[in-house]
Design an enzyme around this catalytic site. Structure first.
Site, PDB file in Angstrom:
ATOM      1  N   HIS A  17       1.013  -1.103  -0.083  1.00  0.00           N
ATOM      2  CA  HIS A  17       0.423  -0.229   0.128  1.00  0.00           C
ATOM      3  C   HIS A  17       0.979   1.161   0.057  1.00  0.00           C
ATOM      4  CE1 HIS A  17      -2.617   2.407   1.983  1.00  0.00           C
ATOM      5  NE2 HIS A  17      -3.639   2.345   1.109  1.00  0.00           N
ATOM      6  N   ARG A  18       0.309   2.041  -0.972  1.00  0.00           N
ATOM      7  CA  ARG A  18       1.495   3.582  -1.278  1.00  0.00           C
ATOM      8  C   ARG A  18       3.443   3.198  -1.245  1.00  0.00           C
ATOM      9  NH1 ARG A  18      -1.752   7.070   2.954  1.00  0.00           N
ATOM     10  NH2 ARG A  18      -3.922   6.083   2.577  1.00  0.00           N
ATOM     11  N   GLU A  44       0.657  -0.320  -4.527  1.00  0.00           N
ATOM     12  CA  GLU A  44      -0.488   0.177  -5.379  1.00  0.00           C
ATOM     13  C   GLU A  44      -0.015   1.915  -4.931  1.00  0.00           C
ATOM     14  OE1 GLU A  44      -4.291   2.443  -3.380  1.00  0.00           O
ATOM     15  OE2 GLU A  44      -2.384   3.032  -2.770  1.00  0.00           O
ATOM     16  N   ASP A  46      -1.470   5.960  -5.251  1.00  0.00           N
ATOM     17  CA  ASP A  46      -1.734   7.232  -5.613  1.00  0.00           C
ATOM     18  C   ASP A  46      -1.748   8.477  -6.358  1.00  0.00           C
ATOM     19  OD1 ASP A  46      -4.181   6.277  -3.181  1.00  0.00           O
ATOM     20  OD2 ASP A  46      -2.051   6.804  -2.334  1.00  0.00           O
ATOM     21  N   HIS A  59      -0.436  11.136  -1.658  1.00  0.00           N
ATOM     22  CA  HIS A  59      -2.314  10.378  -1.255  1.00  0.00           C
ATOM     23  C   HIS A  59      -2.872  11.824  -1.239  1.00  0.00           C
ATOM     24  CE1 HIS A  59      -5.084   9.832   1.269  1.00  0.00           C
ATOM     25  NE2 HIS A  59      -5.082   8.531   1.248  1.00  0.00           N
ATOM     26  N   GLU A 119      -4.712   3.880  -7.911  1.00  0.00           N
ATOM     27  CA  GLU A 119      -5.760   4.776  -7.900  1.00  0.00           C
ATOM     28  C   GLU A 119      -5.493   6.065  -8.654  1.00  0.00           C
ATOM     29  OE1 GLU A 119      -6.756   5.080  -3.113  1.00  0.00           O
ATOM     30  OE2 GLU A 119      -8.645   6.406  -3.773  1.00  0.00           O
ATOM     31  N   LYS A 121      -6.596   9.638  -7.969  1.00  0.00           N
ATOM     32  CA  LYS A 121      -6.877   9.912  -6.172  1.00  0.00           C
ATOM     33  C   LYS A 121      -7.030  11.687  -6.850  1.00  0.00           C
ATOM     34  CE  LYS A 121      -6.644   8.712  -1.576  1.00  0.00           C
ATOM     35  NZ  LYS A 121      -7.253   7.529  -1.823  1.00  0.00           N
ATOM     36  N   ASP A 241      -0.134  -2.177   4.223  1.00  0.00           N
ATOM     37  CA  ASP A 241       1.304  -1.220   4.810  1.00  0.00           C
ATOM     38  C   ASP A 241       2.539  -2.602   5.379  1.00  0.00           C
ATOM     39  OD1 ASP A 241      -0.673   1.202   4.254  1.00  0.00           O
ATOM     40  OD2 ASP A 241      -1.557   0.773   6.373  1.00  0.00           O
TER      41      ASP A 241
HETATM   42  O1  G3P Z   1      -6.475   1.210  -2.566  1.00  0.00           O
HETATM   43  C1  G3P Z   1      -6.633   1.077  -1.763  1.00  0.00           C
HETATM   44  C2  G3P Z   1      -6.295   2.259  -0.602  1.00  0.00           C
HETATM   45  O2  G3P Z   1      -5.225   2.436  -1.088  1.00  0.00           O
HETATM   46  C3  G3P Z   1      -8.142   3.157  -1.185  1.00  0.00           C
HETATM   47  O3  G3P Z   1      -7.634   4.236   0.251  1.00  0.00           O
HETATM   48  O4  G3P Z   1      -7.152   6.389   1.087  1.00  0.00           O
HETATM   49  O5  G3P Z   1      -4.742   4.818   1.233  1.00  0.00           O
HETATM   50  O6  G3P Z   1      -6.088   5.749  -0.664  1.00  0.00           O
HETATM   51  P1  G3P Z   1      -6.596   5.149   0.584  1.00  0.00           P
HETATM   52 MG    MG Z   2      -4.554   4.551  -2.247  1.00  0.00          MG
END
Ligand code: G3P
Ligand code: MG
Length: 251
Positions: A17-18, A44, A46, A59, A119, A121, A241
């Site tokens: 994540h990120r 993943e 943003d 993000h 993603e 965003k 994460d």
């Molecule tokens: O793509 C999954 C997750 O990243 C969505 O929430 O706020 O962490 O971008 P957020």
């Molecule tokens: Mg995200």
């Protein structure tokens, strides 16, 4: 969970994540490398637009939390954003990390041989533009030898724009909750994957997603016990994460 070789869309069971948000500054090149090192096969990130319309990987709407700058991302030019440090806030050894452009991030991720979930965003009002600009970058540089990036968003206008601009790319419908219209929305938008918040998922919903022919990608799973439960329900990919905690839990 299905065998990793059988996962849809070329997914791996764990995505960072990120990057690896708990282990390296989020949405940085160092973070994507850390995700790979810690065992994730996908990451993943943003994507958001600068004032001058360049997709960058960050993000928040504002710069304060993850850089040494201030103000709104959408009010700053790429040149202004590039002067900022995006690593020192996390730990001194990451000083010098930049906010990557989407192009730089994708080039690095592809060079690492990983898959990517982009993603979208968008800043408010830039839903379509952010999707279209991000897709131009993906199309220009993503190698055909790797699984196609999954383009996801909470913003249905972004998914509509992505669907129109790049029908060949798999789309993911992001959901905070069990929204009653998920199936109708996914069908209308031509999605290939459903991305629910893990805390809203149930075994029954996972089964429905699979029976309807969609991949399931859930976020953000940092608890090994929850990861095992979700894997047992047949979730295809867990976004975390901390890949170092989740890969061994479900391996
Ligand atoms: O793509 C999954 C997750 O990243 C969505 O929430 O706020 O962490 O971008 P957020
Ligand atoms: Mg995200």
């Amino acid at each position: 969970m299905r065998d990793a070789g059988a996962l849809p869309l070329g997914l791996t069971r764990v995505a960072g994540h990120r990057g690896a948000k708990l282990r390296a500054p989020e949405n940085t090149l160092a973070g994507f490398k850390a995700a790979k090192r810690l065992g994730a096969g996908w990451v993943e990130l943003d994507a958001k637009l600068t004032r001058d319309g360049i997709p960058v990987v960050i993000h928040d709407e504002t710069l304060e939390r993850t850089t040494d700058g201030a103000g709104r991302v959408g009010s700053a030019t790429l040149a202004e954003i590039r002067r900022l440090d995006a690593g020192r806030w996390f730990a001194p050894e990451f000083a010098g990390e930049k906010v990557p452009t989407l192009e730089e991030a994708l080039r690095l991720i592809a060079a690492e041989g990983m898959g990517v979930n982009v993603e979208i965003k968008p800043c408010p009002g830039r839903e379509r533009e952010t999707a279209e600009a991000s897709i131009r970058v993906i199309r220009a540089i993503w190698p055909r030898t790797l699984p196609a990036p999954i383009v996801s968003s909470f913003k249905r206008a972004s998914l509509e724009a992505a669907q129109a601009a790049a029908p060949e790319l798999p789309l993911g419908l992001l959901l905070e909750e069990h929204e009653a219209d998920w199936r109708e929305a996914a069908e209308r938008l031509g999605c290939k994957a459903i991305h629910p918040n893990w805390s809203a998922l149930t075994a029954g919903w996972v089964a429905e997603i699979r029976q309807a022919g969609y991949a399931s990608v859930t976020w953000t799973v940092n608890d090994p016990e929850a990861a095992r439960r979700l894997a047992g329900w047949g979730v295809d990919c867990l976004i975390t994460d901390a890949p170092d905690l989740i890969v061994p839990a479900i391996g």
